[in-house]
Enzyme design. Structure first.
Site, PDB file in Angstrom:
ATOM      1  N   THR A  87       0.813  -1.214   0.000  1.00 49.86           N
ATOM      2  CA  THR A  87       0.000   0.000   0.000  1.00 49.86           C
ATOM      3  C   THR A  87       0.852   1.274   0.000  1.00 49.86           C
ATOM      4  O   THR A  87       1.973   1.274   0.533  1.00 49.86           O
ATOM      5  CB  THR A  87      -0.909  -0.023   1.262  1.00 49.86           C
ATOM      6  OG1 THR A  87      -1.426   1.283   1.493  1.00 49.86           O
ATOM      7  CG2 THR A  87      -0.141  -0.431   2.518  1.00 49.86           C
ATOM      8  N   ASP A  88       0.284   2.343  -0.539  1.00 52.50           N
ATOM      9  CA  ASP A  88       0.960   3.652  -0.496  1.00 52.50           C
ATOM     10  C   ASP A  88       1.131   4.134   0.947  1.00 52.50           C
ATOM     11  O   ASP A  88       1.963   4.996   1.222  1.00 52.50           O
ATOM     12  CB  ASP A  88       0.189   4.700  -1.316  1.00 52.50           C
ATOM     13  CG  ASP A  88      -1.262   4.918  -0.899  1.00 52.50           C
ATOM     14  OD1 ASP A  88      -1.744   4.243   0.042  1.00 52.50           O
ATOM     15  OD2 ASP A  88      -1.932   5.776  -1.519  1.00 52.50           O
ATOM     16  N   GLU A  89       0.349   3.555   1.874  1.00 52.63           N
ATOM     17  CA  GLU A  89       0.393   4.043   3.258  1.00 52.63           C
ATOM     18  C   GLU A  89       1.730   3.762   3.933  1.00 52.63           C
ATOM     19  O   GLU A  89       2.046   4.364   4.954  1.00 52.63           O
ATOM     20  CB  GLU A  89      -0.775   3.455   4.067  1.00 52.63           C
ATOM     21  CG  GLU A  89      -2.101   3.836   3.435  1.00 52.63           C
ATOM     22  CD  GLU A  89      -3.331   3.565   4.289  1.00 52.63           C
ATOM     23  OE1 GLU A  89      -3.223   3.589   5.524  1.00 52.63           O
ATOM     24  OE2 GLU A  89      -4.407   3.352   3.697  1.00 52.63           O
TER      25      GLU A  89
ATOM     26  N   TYR B  65      -1.589  -0.379  11.082  1.00 44.91           N
ATOM     27  CA  TYR B  65      -1.829  -1.029   9.780  1.00 44.91           C
ATOM     28  C   TYR B  65      -0.626  -0.815   8.866  1.00 44.91           C
ATOM     29  O   TYR B  65      -0.022  -1.775   8.372  1.00 44.91           O
ATOM     30  CB  TYR B  65      -3.104  -0.464   9.128  1.00 44.91           C
ATOM     31  CG  TYR B  65      -3.209  -0.780   7.640  1.00 44.91           C
ATOM     32  CD1 TYR B  65      -3.355  -2.099   7.203  1.00 44.91           C
ATOM     33  CD2 TYR B  65      -3.141   0.234   6.670  1.00 44.91           C
ATOM     34  CE1 TYR B  65      -3.425  -2.399   5.839  1.00 44.91           C
ATOM     35  CE2 TYR B  65      -3.214  -0.060   5.314  1.00 44.91           C
ATOM     36  CZ  TYR B  65      -3.354  -1.374   4.905  1.00 44.91           C
ATOM     37  OH  TYR B  65      -3.413  -1.671   3.555  1.00 44.91           O
TER      38      TYR B  65
ATOM     39  N   LYS C 264       2.365  -3.410   7.490  1.00 43.35           N
ATOM     40  CA  LYS C 264       2.488  -3.645   6.045  1.00 43.35           C
ATOM     41  C   LYS C 264       3.920  -3.312   5.604  1.00 43.35           C
ATOM     42  O   LYS C 264       4.514  -4.030   4.792  1.00 43.35           O
ATOM     43  CB  LYS C 264       1.493  -2.773   5.258  1.00 43.35           C
ATOM     44  CG  LYS C 264       0.035  -3.178   5.376  1.00 43.35           C
ATOM     45  CD  LYS C 264      -0.285  -4.530   4.753  1.00 43.35           C
ATOM     46  CE  LYS C 264      -0.189  -4.514   3.240  1.00 43.35           C
ATOM     47  NZ  LYS C 264      -0.594  -5.846   2.664  1.00 43.35           N
TER      48      LYS C 264
END
Ligand code: NAD
Ligand code: TYD
Length: 328
Positions: A117-119, A141, A145
């Protein structure tokens, strides 16, 4: 190609499986723990074998991976708000689960694609993250990741595992569980429930239609260079308030439903990805936000049978805990 798709009963995984069967004729085994977000009905009518098991269970994984050419890992806990309330499953699935899958891919001699994810890059005020940007995650989260991504990179470096990582921006489309912004707002608007906007609602997300992400993942699996990371960003950015206003327009609901609620702790202000690298590999997004959002609202309107059991089940208790109010 014979694929083991972990987490294939969830939102993006099931859309990916549908696309691979339709456009590529792949043979697919899905391994999924069937958490609240993983649903058998997401795979209804598809010619796949569904193995009910967890990615952190080495026996279940060893059985499911037999004969696979490649393993694609979507399996994850995916909601930031839940990671703030109860982080343990995030650590277990992302750290231990990814480790078990990497070992299984190594033993099977299979290619590996980690869906990320970009997060993991954190928030960016201006410009866009490239694959060379440092990871600086904000939530349990995104931190777990990011940890999984680092573990994947270590298996490439240490064991020569042919693995790639795809970091997607915010996805939307059919089959998304209604805890996420777009389906939550669509269903609330259709029911006349308030639309809970966190803080000032000026946080920006880079919206990616789920089929575009699925095509990118397939493309990177076939053409990506082992050991590389590929960012996959949507073609449009949009502030949350604007997303909500468009949903009101598409559903015919009134602005009085908008309700500003307390902000999410540690809320990332803006995500933005540069996708030059995956574009150079031959992928382009096909669906702009205006078109994709219209299609998504239509899908939810036409699929009450999919979301009614969710909205009338355990989701109500989650909603009450998260928002301090009951759904209509
Ligand atoms: P989702 O929550 O809809 O689906 C996750 C799936 O994983 C579910 O089917 C669930 O049952 C399964 N799962 C969870 N824990 C498991 C475990 N321990 N073992 C086996 N299966 C397990 O999520 P999604 O939105 O489809 O996201 C899929 C992947 O894409 C995730 O890795 C997520 O981090 C990533 N991603 C999501 C977005 C987004 O906007 N939704 C954007 C970029 C990347
Ligand atoms: P979300 O769909 O949870 O995705 P992420 O946080 O992983 O980007 O949220 C998207 C944006 O919408 C984020 O800025 C938080 C905001 N949001 C709300 O304002 N209200 C809500 O009820 C939810 C679920 C999200």
């Amino acid at each position: 190609m014979k694929l083991l798709v972990c987490g294939g009963a969830g939102f993006i995984g099931s859309n990916f499986v549908r696309l691979r069967l339709r456009d590529h004729g792949d043979e697919v085994v899905v391994l999924d723990k069937l958490t609240y977000a993983g649903r058998r009905e997401n795979l209804e009518g598809l010619d796949v074998e569904l193995v009910h098991g967890a990615i952190e269970d080495p026996e279940a994984v060893a059985k499911a991976v037999e004969g696979a050419d490649a393993l694609v890992n979507f399996a994850a806990e995916t909601h930031v708000d839940r990671s703030i309330a109860e982080p343990d499953a995030f650590v277990r699935t992302h750290a231990l689960g990814t480790y078990v899958l990497l070992e299984a891919a190594r033993a099977a001699g299979a290619r590996y694609l980690q869906v990320s994810t970009d997060e993991v890059y954190g928030s960016i005020a201006e410009g866009s993250f490239t694959e060379a940007s440092p990871v600086a995650p904000s939530s349990p989260y995104s931190a777990t990741k990011a940890g999984a991504d680092l573990l994947v990179a270590s298996y490439v470096h240490t064991f020569g595992l042919p693995a790639v990582i795809c970091r997607g921006s915010n996805n939307y489309g059919p089959f998304q569980y209604p805890e996420k912004l777009i389906p939550l707002m669509v269903l609330n608007a259709l029911h006349g429930d308030p639309l809970p906007v966190y803080g000032d609602g000026m946080q920006v997300r880079n919206w990616l239609y789920v089929e575009d992400f699925g095509r990118a993942i397939g493309h990177v699996l076939e053409h990506g260079v082992p050991g590389e990371v590929y960012n996959v960003g949507g073609p449009d950015e949009c502030a949350n308030m604007e997303v909500v206003r468009r949903i009101l327009e598409l559903t015919g609901a009134g602005e009085e439903l908008i309700e500003h609620v307390p902000d999410r702790p540690g809320h990332d202000r803006r995500y933005s990805l540069s996708s030059d690298k995956v574009r150079a590999l031959g992928w382009e997004p096909q669906v702009h936000f205006a078109e994709g959002l219209g299609r998504t609202v239509d899908w939810y309107r036409e699929h009450r049978d999919w979301w009614e059991p969710i909205r009338s089940g355990d989701y109500r208790a989650y909603y009450e805990r998260q928002y301090g109010r009951r759904l209509a």
